[in-house]
Design an enzyme around this catalytic site. Structure first.
Site, PDB file in Angstrom:
ATOM      1  N   PRO A  66       0.833  -1.209   0.000  1.00 16.18           N
ATOM      2  CA  PRO A  66       0.000   0.000   0.000  1.00 16.18           C
ATOM      3  C   PRO A  66       0.863   1.252   0.000  1.00 16.18           C
ATOM      4  CG  PRO A  66       0.046  -0.991   2.182  1.00 16.18           C
ATOM      5  CD  PRO A  66       0.752  -1.942   1.278  1.00 16.18           C
ATOM      6  N   CYS A 149       1.806   3.132   9.337  1.00 13.81           N
ATOM      7  CA  CYS A 149       2.223   4.440   8.820  1.00 13.81           C
ATOM      8  C   CYS A 149       2.959   5.227   9.909  1.00 13.81           C
ATOM      9  CB  CYS A 149       1.026   5.245   8.329  1.00 13.81           C
ATOM     10  SG  CYS A 149       1.496   6.871   7.666  1.00 13.81           S
ATOM     11  N   LYS A 188      -1.358  -4.589   8.683  1.00 11.87           N
ATOM     12  CA  LYS A 188       0.014  -4.265   8.282  1.00 11.87           C
ATOM     13  C   LYS A 188       0.653  -3.490   9.433  1.00 11.87           C
ATOM     14  CE  LYS A 188       2.859  -2.769   4.452  1.00 11.87           C
ATOM     15  NZ  LYS A 188       3.768  -1.869   5.159  1.00 11.87           N
ATOM     16  N   HIS A 216       6.297  -5.058   8.406  1.00 18.59           N
ATOM     17  CA  HIS A 216       7.372  -4.205   7.900  1.00 18.59           C
ATOM     18  C   HIS A 216       8.488  -4.269   8.939  1.00 18.59           C
ATOM     19  CE1 HIS A 216       8.526  -0.222   5.736  1.00 18.59           C
ATOM     20  NE2 HIS A 216       9.599  -0.846   6.187  1.00 18.59           N
ATOM     21  N   ASN A 249       7.820  -7.380   4.587  1.00 12.39           N
ATOM     22  CA  ASN A 249       7.948  -6.102   3.896  1.00 12.39           C
ATOM     23  C   ASN A 249       9.292  -5.479   4.271  1.00 12.39           C
ATOM     24  OD1 ASN A 249       6.012  -2.981   3.929  1.00 12.39           O
ATOM     25  ND2 ASN A 249       7.526  -3.725   2.486  1.00 12.39           N
ATOM     26  N   GLY A 250      10.095  -5.148   3.248  1.00 21.63           N
ATOM     27  CA  GLY A 250      11.371  -4.488   3.501  1.00 21.63           C
ATOM     28  C   GLY A 250      12.533  -5.166   2.805  1.00 21.63           C
ATOM     29  N   ASN A 251      13.393  -4.359   2.167  1.00 23.41           N
ATOM     30  CA  ASN A 251      14.621  -4.817   1.497  1.00 23.41           C
ATOM     31  C   ASN A 251      14.359  -5.590   0.207  1.00 23.41           C
ATOM     32  OD1 ASN A 251      15.680  -3.843   3.889  1.00 23.41           O
ATOM     33  ND2 ASN A 251      16.404  -5.824   4.636  1.00 23.41           N
ATOM     34  N   ALA A 273       7.466  -1.732  -2.170  1.00 21.29           N
ATOM     35  CA  ALA A 273       6.841  -0.416  -2.314  1.00 21.29           C
ATOM     36  C   ALA A 273       7.717   0.506  -3.156  1.00 21.29           C
ATOM     37  CB  ALA A 273       6.568   0.189  -0.931  1.00 21.29           C
TER      38      ALA A 273
END
Length: 393
Positions: A66, A149, A188, A216, A249-251, A273
């Protein structure tokens, strides 16, 4: 005021207009769920249902994360053409979404091919969130709650990662959706500085009724993804602790990272993302010139200008506000703009965009040269794909 809601107060800004006048086509009738809430189930049944649902969707591995103003329908469809097998909408503000029809029609569009789909909301009121979720329930595969967020606007609005300071509210948001929706609830999240707090948080979400958790691997304070590496060890610990599907989520910078992340964390899929914004063909194995010089074996190239043209055609088919189009063009043509800053300046000075003007700009950049094509190593891709298939077996 969030960019996604800005058009409600700035109708005179051309960037807030839809990029095409065609109304969004209703390509399929929504399957309306029963008005009766789903019956309560045991924890074991919830876990079984979570996995059954995930498998019905094909156990997707590579997902568009997202992104506010950036994971809208035309961009999701572009990424799906290049290997993404699930996607999230941009974060939607639950209160504005439930109250304002114009906001709904501008910010949430979908189509028959746009599945599996996660619709994400930010919220801090369980009843308002449920009201918004009921509207999108017929059109998606998960209703997702944004607990990740980290931006100042989320602090001011008391949502996203700042709800990590109010876990009873987090629990009530998840419980209320889970008890009253017919589609599964996903969350998330970001990690806490202490692993034990992260694990307690994730277990609470599962117990509250979440059917999937996307982690994340950065804390709330680690906002800069280029400065702070995501903690795959923390994601692995969450995966080991939960009984429901977990996403990482990440890298994720290229396709090989997908395989490495899944092997390291044991996660059931990955999200990307920022890298996708510059390279929507990431999940098809395309990478930048620097990688070509190290192990390129004659695989095909892809012109980023052609990707922009594909995206613009999708925008004509599925209209979105011009501000979204402008943002994507900036990201996808960033390398060319660095070589030809005068074209970027012309683009920035263009207060009212049109498709004709943008197509002409892309063609001028192609004539000027200097773009950096995307390449892929076909043998490396086959190895990665085989590894992903094995993990899905």
């Amino acid at each position: 005021m969030s960019p996604a809601a800005a058009h409600l107060a700035t109708a005179s800004n051309p960037d807030e207009d839809l990029c095409a006048s065609t109304a969004f086509p209703a390509e399929e009738e929504a399957v309306l769920p029963s008005a009766v809430p789903p019956p309560p189930v045991s924890a074991e049944e919830r876990v079984e249902r979570a996995w059954a649902h995930w498998r019905r969707l094909g156990s997707p591995k590579m997902m568009v994360a997202p992104m506010v103003d950036n994971s809208e329908l035309p961009f999701r469809m572009l990424c799906r053409r290049y290997g993404a097998d699930a996607a999230y909408t941009p974060m939607l503000h639950s209160r504005i979404f439930s109250e304002n029809e114009k906001y709904r029609s501008m910010e949430f569009t979908t189509c028959k091919e746009d599945r599996p789909l996660f619709v994400q909301f930010c919220a801090n009121d369980p009843d308002i969130l449920l009201q918004a979720a009921k509207i999108v329930e017929p059109y998606c595969d998960y209703v997702d709650i944004n607990f990740g967020c980290p931006q100042r606007i989320a602090r001011r609005g008391n949502y996203g990662a700042f709800l990590m300071d109010n876990l009873p509210l987090v629990k009530s948001l998840v419980q209320n959706l889970s008890a009253n929706l017919h589609v599964p609830v996903s969350c998330k999240v970001r990690i806490f500085p202490r692993l034990e707090d992260t694990l307690a948080y994730a277990k609470m979400l599962e117990e509250a009724g979440a059917s999937l958790v996307a982690v994340h691997g950065r804390t709330r304070d680690e906002k800069d993804g280029k400065k702070f590496r995501a903690d795959w060890d923390a994601i692995k610990a969450v995966k080991d602790a939960l009984r429901i599907p977990v996403l990482a989520n990440g890298n994720i910078r290229h396709l090989e990272d997908v395989k490495d992340c899944l092997e390291h964390t044991g996660a059931d899929g990955v999200l990307s993302a920022e890298t996708l914004l510059e390279n929507p063909a990431l999940f098809a194995g395309f990478r930048t010139k620097e990688w070509k010089e190290d192990g390129y074996d004659g695989g095909s190239g892809l012109d980023q200008g052609d990707l922009v043209i594909e995206y613009l055609k999708l925008c004509e088919q599925y209209p979105v506000p011009w501000r979204m189009v402008r943002s994507h063009v900036h990201k996808m043509l960033g390398d060319w703009f660095r070589v030809h800053p005068q074209v970027r300046e012309e683009f920035n000075a263009q207060s009212k965009l049109t498709f004709e003007w943008l197509l002409d700009m892309v063609n001028r950049l192609k004539d000027l040269g200097g773009g950096i094509p995307l390449y892929r190593n076909n043998s490396a891709i086959q190895t990665t794909v085989n590894g992903l298939a094995a993990s899905n077996a």
